[in-house]
Design a protein around this motif. Structure first.
Motif, PDB file in Angstrom:
ATOM      1  N   VAL A  23       0.810  -1.278  -0.092  1.00  0.00           N
ATOM      2  CA  VAL A  23       0.067   0.061   0.163  1.00  0.00           C
ATOM      3  C   VAL A  23       0.997   1.262   0.049  1.00  0.00           C
ATOM      4  CG1 VAL A  23      -1.752   1.498   1.221  1.00  0.00           C
ATOM      5  CG2 VAL A  23      -1.855  -1.305   1.288  1.00  0.00           C
ATOM      6  N   ASP A  24       0.619   2.100  -0.874  1.00  0.00           N
ATOM      7  CA  ASP A  24       1.700   3.181  -1.317  1.00  0.00           C
ATOM      8  C   ASP A  24       1.126   4.583  -1.242  1.00  0.00           C
ATOM      9  OD1 ASP A  24       3.880   4.616  -2.127  1.00  0.00           O
ATOM     10  OD2 ASP A  24       4.161   3.437  -3.709  1.00  0.00           O
ATOM     11  N   GLY A  25       0.919   5.170  -0.277  1.00  0.00           N
ATOM     12  CA  GLY A  25       0.500   6.476  -0.278  1.00  0.00           C
ATOM     13  C   GLY A  25      -1.120   6.731  -0.454  1.00  0.00           C
ATOM     14  N   VAL A  26      -1.890   5.774   0.010  1.00  0.00           N
ATOM     15  CA  VAL A  26      -3.312   5.990  -0.017  1.00  0.00           C
ATOM     16  C   VAL A  26      -4.104   7.212   0.776  1.00  0.00           C
ATOM     17  CG1 VAL A  26      -5.425   4.661   0.284  1.00  0.00           C
ATOM     18  CG2 VAL A  26      -3.590   3.450  -0.978  1.00  0.00           C
ATOM     19  N   SER A  27      -4.603   7.835  -0.030  1.00  0.00           N
ATOM     20  CA  SER A  27      -5.404   8.799   0.748  1.00  0.00           C
ATOM     21  C   SER A  27      -6.912   8.788   0.176  1.00  0.00           C
ATOM     22  CB  SER A  27      -5.059  10.286   0.405  1.00  0.00           C
ATOM     23  OG  SER A  27      -3.766  10.399   0.589  1.00  0.00           O
ATOM     24  N   LEU A  28      -8.141   8.907   1.145  1.00  0.00           N
ATOM     25  CA  LEU A  28      -9.381   9.055   0.896  1.00  0.00           C
ATOM     26  C   LEU A  28     -10.158   9.681   1.892  1.00  0.00           C
ATOM     27  CD1 LEU A  28     -10.221   5.149   0.401  1.00  0.00           C
ATOM     28  CD2 LEU A  28     -10.440   6.875  -1.309  1.00  0.00           C
ATOM     29  N   SER A  29     -11.198  10.458   1.495  1.00  0.00           N
ATOM     30  CA  SER A  29     -12.145  11.149   2.403  1.00  0.00           C
ATOM     31  C   SER A  29     -13.508  10.305   2.317  1.00  0.00           C
ATOM     32  CB  SER A  29     -12.065  12.508   2.162  1.00  0.00           C
ATOM     33  OG  SER A  29     -11.034  12.946   2.718  1.00  0.00           O
ATOM     34  N   ILE A  30     -14.133  10.195   3.192  1.00  0.00           N
ATOM     35  CA  ILE A  30     -15.568   9.459   3.074  1.00  0.00           C
ATOM     36  C   ILE A  30     -16.575  10.141   3.973  1.00  0.00           C
ATOM     37  CG2 ILE A  30     -17.047   7.438   2.827  1.00  0.00           C
ATOM     38  CD1 ILE A  30     -14.466   5.860   2.595  1.00  0.00           C
ATOM     39  N   ALA A  31     -17.576  10.899   3.353  1.00  0.00           N
ATOM     40  CA  ALA A  31     -18.321  11.482   4.025  1.00  0.00           C
ATOM     41  C   ALA A  31     -19.548  10.753   4.871  1.00  0.00           C
ATOM     42  CB  ALA A  31     -19.222  12.646   3.215  1.00  0.00           C
ATOM     43  N   ALA A  32     -20.288  11.269   5.650  1.00  0.00           N
ATOM     44  CA  ALA A  32     -21.421  10.343   6.447  1.00  0.00           C
ATOM     45  C   ALA A  32     -22.245   9.844   5.146  1.00  0.00           C
ATOM     46  CB  ALA A  32     -21.886  11.342   7.244  1.00  0.00           C
ATOM     47  N   GLY A  33     -22.856   8.885   5.438  1.00  0.00           N
ATOM     48  CA  GLY A  33     -23.675   8.475   4.238  1.00  0.00           C
ATOM     49  C   GLY A  33     -23.128   7.893   2.987  1.00  0.00           C
ATOM     50  N   GLN A  34     -22.073   8.297   2.646  1.00  0.00           N
ATOM     51  CA  GLN A  34     -21.272   7.969   1.359  1.00  0.00           C
ATOM     52  C   GLN A  34     -20.692   6.680   1.475  1.00  0.00           C
ATOM     53  OE1 GLN A  34     -18.255  10.818   0.332  1.00  0.00           O
ATOM     54  NE2 GLN A  34     -17.207   9.599  -1.007  1.00  0.00           N
ATOM     55  N   VAL A  35     -20.788   5.723   0.094  1.00  0.00           N
ATOM     56  CA  VAL A  35     -20.187   4.705  -0.108  1.00  0.00           C
ATOM     57  C   VAL A  35     -18.933   4.786  -1.101  1.00  0.00           C
ATOM     58  CG1 VAL A  35     -20.459   2.335  -1.025  1.00  0.00           C
ATOM     59  CG2 VAL A  35     -22.588   3.451   0.128  1.00  0.00           C
ATOM     60  N   THR A  36     -17.894   4.521  -0.558  1.00  0.00           N
ATOM     61  CA  THR A  36     -16.658   4.535  -1.516  1.00  0.00           C
ATOM     62  C   THR A  36     -16.132   3.123  -1.858  1.00  0.00           C
ATOM     63  OG1 THR A  36     -15.770   6.574  -1.001  1.00  0.00           O
ATOM     64  CG2 THR A  36     -14.297   5.078  -1.883  1.00  0.00           C
ATOM     65  N   CYS A  37     -16.023   2.607  -3.121  1.00  0.00           N
ATOM     66  CA  CYS A  37     -15.682   1.334  -3.170  1.00  0.00           C
ATOM     67  C   CYS A  37     -14.108   1.280  -3.593  1.00  0.00           C
ATOM     68  CB  CYS A  37     -16.109   0.844  -4.478  1.00  0.00           C
ATOM     69  SG  CYS A  37     -18.108   0.048  -4.146  1.00  0.00           S
ATOM     70  N   LEU A  38     -13.585   0.471  -2.990  1.00  0.00           N
ATOM     71  CA  LEU A  38     -11.991   0.277  -3.291  1.00  0.00           C
ATOM     72  C   LEU A  38     -11.863  -0.841  -4.141  1.00  0.00           C
ATOM     73  CD1 LEU A  38      -9.400   1.822  -2.295  1.00  0.00           C
ATOM     74  CD2 LEU A  38      -9.251   0.269  -0.549  1.00  0.00           C
ATOM     75  N   LEU A  39     -11.657  -0.240  -5.471  1.00  0.00           N
ATOM     76  CA  LEU A  39     -11.616  -1.423  -6.536  1.00  0.00           C
ATOM     77  C   LEU A  39     -10.451  -1.686  -7.186  1.00  0.00           C
ATOM     78  CD1 LEU A  39     -13.597  -2.924  -8.769  1.00  0.00           C
ATOM     79  CD2 LEU A  39     -13.744  -0.785  -9.907  1.00  0.00           C
ATOM     80  N   GLY A  40     -10.135  -3.016  -7.533  1.00  0.00           N
ATOM     81  CA  GLY A  40      -8.738  -3.315  -8.221  1.00  0.00           C
ATOM     82  C   GLY A  40      -8.600  -4.855  -8.301  1.00  0.00           C
ATOM     83  N   PRO A  41      -7.679  -5.120  -8.955  1.00  0.00           N
ATOM     84  CA  PRO A  41      -7.332  -6.420  -9.319  1.00  0.00           C
ATOM     85  C   PRO A  41      -6.796  -7.309  -7.816  1.00  0.00           C
ATOM     86  CG  PRO A  41      -5.655  -5.255 -10.372  1.00  0.00           C
ATOM     87  CD  PRO A  41      -6.665  -4.452  -9.781  1.00  0.00           C
ATOM     88  N   SER A  42      -6.851  -8.701  -7.760  1.00  0.00           N
ATOM     89  CA  SER A  42      -6.355  -9.241  -6.926  1.00  0.00           C
ATOM     90  C   SER A  42      -4.975  -8.827  -6.324  1.00  0.00           C
ATOM     91  CB  SER A  42      -6.709 -10.795  -7.190  1.00  0.00           C
ATOM     92  OG  SER A  42      -6.117 -11.462  -5.716  1.00  0.00           O
TER      93      SER A  42
END
Ligand code: ATP
Length: 362
Positions: A23-42
């Protein structure tokens, strides 16, 4: 009044195993009630990211905040149970010695018995299992047990829900309904959801925002529509569907192809480019068949091609061609039954607005 901080805020999270950054420098913000999908290959680092947020895995660098409060950074590391985070993984485990109702109410210790029972009943009703409230888990099917596990994870109203392929064990018939129901409960309760999946369709269906991950990094973030229609590169386009790739070389900001000239603004002369188009955006030009190619502004020049194979796959037909121009292979998807014989010559049109031009990669 200033806006509230994001419910979940991840900044510059990294983790290495044996000298390899997974895992290399991952940044994410998720608001209340929001769905964020982390999508990617195995193997791209999705689950490791989730485990760091859950607190079952330490990060090497970076910080995690919930409602602006640090739960993990260089000096803080709250244990998983103090993070107000709910977890839902593919391999869930119910307590075999507790009834379904008591399993769901498990995380509600501290509340009155009647309130716990009412909350368990409410959630079981929403996953269509209310009648099993007094049964033991062994009496339920695998899919039913998974729905109980979902209800159990949601019951304590966590501020954040982390889900790792949570619907993959459910059969197709049930999956869509349970998935939609689960999300509507989480949204109603203002939970921020970080969901890991390797299935683009699942991500498109569920996410407010998709974070596309590759080799430990987020390579693109955005609403499903934008990620699908403005992919960052060829691999990002190809992650969501099969793609056709036409190769060319830029001369004077233009590249010559079987479908006429394409603009490649800002690309230096001599650069090899790839023009990427999804099979559903190739059109077969029935009108002009036999009359020769007549260019249009929208679709460019039609290209003559010979059918090599055609198959009906349910909602659509896949027709494979070889272009006269350079012998390259292409596939068009046609939304009906269309099964021309191998050897049939047809004209193909390419919807210009649906093409992506990228510098060539390996
Ligand atoms: P999948 O969809 O297959 O679960 P993923 O994207 O979730 O994949 P991770 O499980 O985060 O990927 O793994 C990322 C990489 O880190 C993989 O190459 C994996 O082998 C490696 N990895 C994960 N956990 C460890 C560990 N505890 N020790 C060593 N390597 C690990």
């Amino acid at each position: 009044m200033s806006a509230p901080p994001p419910r979940l805020d991840i900044a510059d999270l990294s983790r290495s195993y044996g000298g390899r950054k997974v895992v290399d420098g991952v940044s994410l913000s998720i608001a209340a009630g929001q769905v964020t999908c982390l999508l990617g290959p195995s193997g791209c680092g999705k689950s490791t990211t989730l485990r760091m947020v859950a607190g079952v895995e330490p990060q090497d660098t970076g910080s995690i905040r919930v409602d602006g409060r640090p739960i993990a950074d260089a000096t803080t590391r709250l244990p998983p149970e103090d993070r107000s985070i709910g977890l839902m993984f593919q391999d869930f485990a119910l307590f075999p010695h507790l009834t379904v109702g008591d399993n769901v109410a498990f995380g509600l210790r501290g509340e009155k018995k009647a309130a716990r029972r009412a909350r368990a009943r409410e959630l079981l009703a929403r996953v269509h299992l209310e009648r099993h409230i007094d049964a033991y888990p062994h009496a339920l099917s695998g899919g039913e047990q998974q729905r109980v596990a979902l209800a159990r994870a949601i019951a304590p109203r966590p501020r954040i829900m982390l889900m790792d392929e949570p619907f993959s064990g459910l059969d197709n018939r049930l999956r869509d309904g349970i998935r939609d129901e689960t999300l509507s409960i989480l949204k109603e309760e203002g939970t921020a959801v970080l969901l890991v999946t390797h299935e683009p369709e699942e991500a498109m269906r569920m996410a407010d925002e998709i974070a596309l991950m590759r080799d430990g990094r987020i390579i693109q973030k955005g609403a499903p529509y934008n990620i699908y229609n403005a992919p960052a590169d060829k691999a990002a386009a190809a992650f969501f569907s099969d793609v056709n790739v036409i190769r060319g070389r830029v001369e004077g900001a233009l590249t010559e192809t079987a479908f006429g000239r394409f603009l490649a603004p800002g690309v230096p002369d001599g650069t090899e480019v790839e023009i990427v188009i999804r099979p559903q955006h190739l059109r077969i030009d029935f009108d002009r068949h036999g009359k020769g190619p007549v260019p249009t502004p929208e679709d460019g020049t039609p290209a003559r091609a010979v059918v090599t194979r055609s198959r009906f796959i349910g909602k659509e037909s896949l027709v494979e061609f070889r272009l006269d121009y350079d012998g390259s292979a292409m596939t068009a998807s046609v939304p009906s039954v269309f099964l021309p014989k191998a050897g049939t010559a047809l004209w193909l049109m390419m919807r210009r607005g649906r093409c992506f031009v990228f510098p060539k990669t390996m």
